[in-house]
Every structure is written in structure tokens, then in C-alpha cells.
Design an enzyme around this catalytic site. Sequence first.
Site, PDB file in Angstrom:
ATOM      1  N   GLU A   1       0.830  -1.217   0.000  1.00 44.70           N
ATOM      2  CA  GLU A   1       0.000   0.000   0.000  1.00 44.70           C
ATOM      3  C   GLU A   1       0.856   1.255   0.000  1.00 44.70           C
ATOM      4  OE1 GLU A   1      -2.930  -0.229  -0.708  1.00 44.70           O
ATOM      5  OE2 GLU A   1      -3.315  -2.317  -0.263  1.00 44.70           O
TER       6      GLU A   1
ATOM      7  N   HIS B   1       1.998   2.167  -3.348  1.00 42.05           N
ATOM      8  CA  HIS B   1       0.947   2.912  -4.075  1.00 42.05           C
ATOM      9  C   HIS B   1       1.015   4.396  -3.698  1.00 42.05           C
ATOM     10  CE1 HIS B   1      -1.182  -0.126  -6.200  1.00 42.05           C
ATOM     11  NE2 HIS B   1      -1.673  -0.753  -5.158  1.00 42.05           N
TER      12      HIS B   1
END
Lengths: 301, 193
Positions: A144, A147
Amino acid sequence: MTHYQAVAQNKRRSSLIIVLFIAFISGASYIMAEGMGYSLSIVGWALVVSGLISFFSYWYSDKIILGISGAREAKRDEFFDFYTVAENIAMSQRMPKPRLYVIKDTAMNAFATGRDPEHAVVCATTGLLKRLNRSEIEGVVAHELSHVKNYDIRLMSIVTILVGLVALLSDWFLRMTRWGGGRKKSNDGDSQIQMILFVVGLVLAILSPLIAQLIQLAISRRREFLADISGVAMTKNPEGLIKALEKISQDKEPLEAANKATAHLYISNPLKNTHGGVGMFAKMFRTHPPLKERVSALKQL
Amino acid sequence: MYIPFIIVAAVIIIYVISIYNDLQKLKTQIVASIQEIGNQLKRQASLIPNLQATVKGYLKHESSIFKMLTDARKAAEKAEQTGSSKDIDDAITQIQQAVPKLTIAVEDNPEMKADKSVAKFMNELTDTADKLMYARRSVIDLSQTYNQKLVIFPSNMIANMFGFKPEKGLATALTGSHVEVSTAETKDVKVEF
């Protein structure tokens, strides 16, 4: 693709999506106005409104998405591993610690959102945090955070809100045409043009959710592979993410808080039961590469 | 006539400035991450006595674990004071060896496993060990980026011009058993049933 290229590409695409959105709304409202005999001032209004919506979706994307998903903030004591692992990876990447949220749901999933690393949010379900151990959570959080670092979150959040809105608008338009518009009844030539434009508008309205969906998918699938790889580069521990993905793939439960608009944000597709199709068509409409492909890509590292 | 030369000169000057600033930035980041290691060592040293106090009652017969924890604390204190990379390495290794042993002891003892404060200290200790590992990796990564700029063309010219010296990073011996592969290790492992 290096990190800098990914960032530049994501920023460029984010702006492009906003421009396309405004152009699409203005174009659609123009066709609507011509085809159904409304005054052209509606185009002006559409421009202003779509501009405002774009701005708000850029500025408040994290809050809107967290609101849709029903997330609450994760406290250090309650979700110790999640909190400290995020803190550690953010420290090693010299980026600010993202705000952390949890969704109370037994399905296993996680996503990141926000407009840049300074305003980033990482969100996980309680089911994921309960069933994964520390090094597996580390793998998911690193995924994550890559990202976040690559500015995928900006692009994906803008896409979520704007593309979701296009789908909504075309839905309205379809309903309006069913009732039949057209207050302006004039000579035959005019009504022929009106008829053509009406058909074009109708086709657009039917196609637009499809187009929108395709944009959304094209954006997110390659990114998942990239985020897997750069996440592993952060933890230097491919096993953690591999084990996590394997556990997630065994979890067959769909996530109630997710919908079609937010599906591409998550680490694995949350809408499991709705994507059962096979062949090219199913492949085109998948928001995520199959977990098996991702695991085997990681095992080659 | 002179305009192209002026443009070229301006580009070169901007490039030199940006490389110079990159190198200086990296140097301050390396210092900051070494300080972060010291910070975490301090946390570790103060955490261990608390943990020992909580588990004391349960671990009457496990004096070896107690000794390991005491050694880890002493090593952390020493590393924090001297700041030498060997001591830091030592402290990290000690705590990384002690934590799994303690985890096993906790798993084996249902009473201890149920104790919330033991669990909490265990978590904090694991986290500190992780933080030390990440801080150390930051130093390694940053030194690598910095040292790379010192040797590759054309940034090495600028580094030479201003007399930048290579950073040691964390001193790890470049030779020794940890970088050697013996012939026995290259052979396929045979498992017989």
C-alpha cells in the site's frame, strides 16, 4: 519503469482524467441540450459544476472514499502491528507516516488513498489484521505504501470519484430520455438533427459506464504488479507478501463496504462473487490480476 | 553569438548545483538515520528492565533467557554511548536472538501468554528490533546512493571538485564466512525418507 517515471506518469494521467472528465461532461451536456431542445446555457453550468466536482474530488478524495467505506481511525494500542509496521516502513522510506484506518469487516482486504504522500491514508479490514501475522501485515502495508509513494493513490482516488460520477450521470440521462424531452417543436429538418443527436446521446449514455469502467481497469492492473515488487523492495522479504496474498486468496468472502467504484483501490478484488466470468471478456473487466499470477511473479524474485 | 554558450554554461552550473545539493542532502540524511539508530537503542535499553520485571515471576527456571535480555540491554547501552557500528551490530544481533527465545517461552507458558502486560512488552520489543533493522537499512541504502554518485560519471567530477569523501555506512566486513559459499552449500539437498 522507475519510481520517478511512475510518479510523473501518474501525475500526468491524473490531470488528464480531470480534463477528460470536464470535456466529457460539457460534451454530453451539449449533446443533451441540442438533442432534447434545452437551452445551451446548460453547457456553461455543466462546465462550472464539473470543474467544482473535480476540485473537490482532488482535495477531499480521501475523506469521500473513507466515508463511502465506513472506515474509522486505527489506534496504536488496538492495532499494534498495523500501526508500528506502517510507522517503520514510512520511516525507512523517509516519507511521513500515513493516517491509518480500519474497516470493521471479516473479509480480508486493504487499500490506500489520498492525494499525495503528505495526505495519504492506508486502510485495512479488521479481518485482515486479525488473520495475518506481523510479517504478512508488513508485506501488505509495504504494498500500500508503494501505491502512496508512486502517486497511484492520487490517480486512483480521482478515477474512483470522477468515473463513478460519469456512471451516475449517464444513468440519470437514460432515465430522462425515457420520459421524453424536447419542449422545442419546430420544422422537419431541425427535428431530424435533433433525432440524430438524440440517438448519439443515447449511445453515449449506454457506452459511458463501459468506457469509464475500462479506463478504471487499465489503470489499476499493471500497478498491482508494480506495487508488489516495490513493496518487497521496501521490506526485502518477499515471503511476507506471498503468504499474505495466499491467505487472502483463500478468503472467499466479499467485502460489504466495497462497491464497483471503489473496487480497484483494494489489494485484492473485494467483489469476489460478482466477477465469476471466464475468457477474454472477464479478463477485460477484472480490476486485479489473478492472485496466482502475482504470487508466481513474486516467487521469481 | 554568445547566447548558445551562455545557455550551455547556465545548464552546467545548474547541474553542478543540483548534484552538490543532492550530496549534501544525502549526508544529512545519513547522519539523521544513524541518530535514529541511537534513539531506538535507547528505547530498547529502557524497555528491557520493564519486561524483565513483568516476566520475572513466570521465568524462575529460565535464567538463560534472563541473562540474554540483560546482555542485550548492556549491549544497547554500550552501542548508544560509543556509537561505533560494531557495537550497534552487536546490540541488534543480541536482541534479535533474545526475542525468538522469549517468544517460545511465552508460547509454552499459558499463564504468561494470558498476561496482557507481558504481551504488550513483547510487542514493543519486537517492534524495536524491527525499527532498528529499518533504521540500519536506511543508513545502508543512503550510503549506497551517496557513494554511487561519488563514483559514476559525471557526478564523480563534481564530487571530486568539492572533495566529498565516501561514507562508510554501516561497517560490515566485506570478506568472511557470510559472503562465502562452500562447495557443500552449492550441492542439491537430498532428502531421504
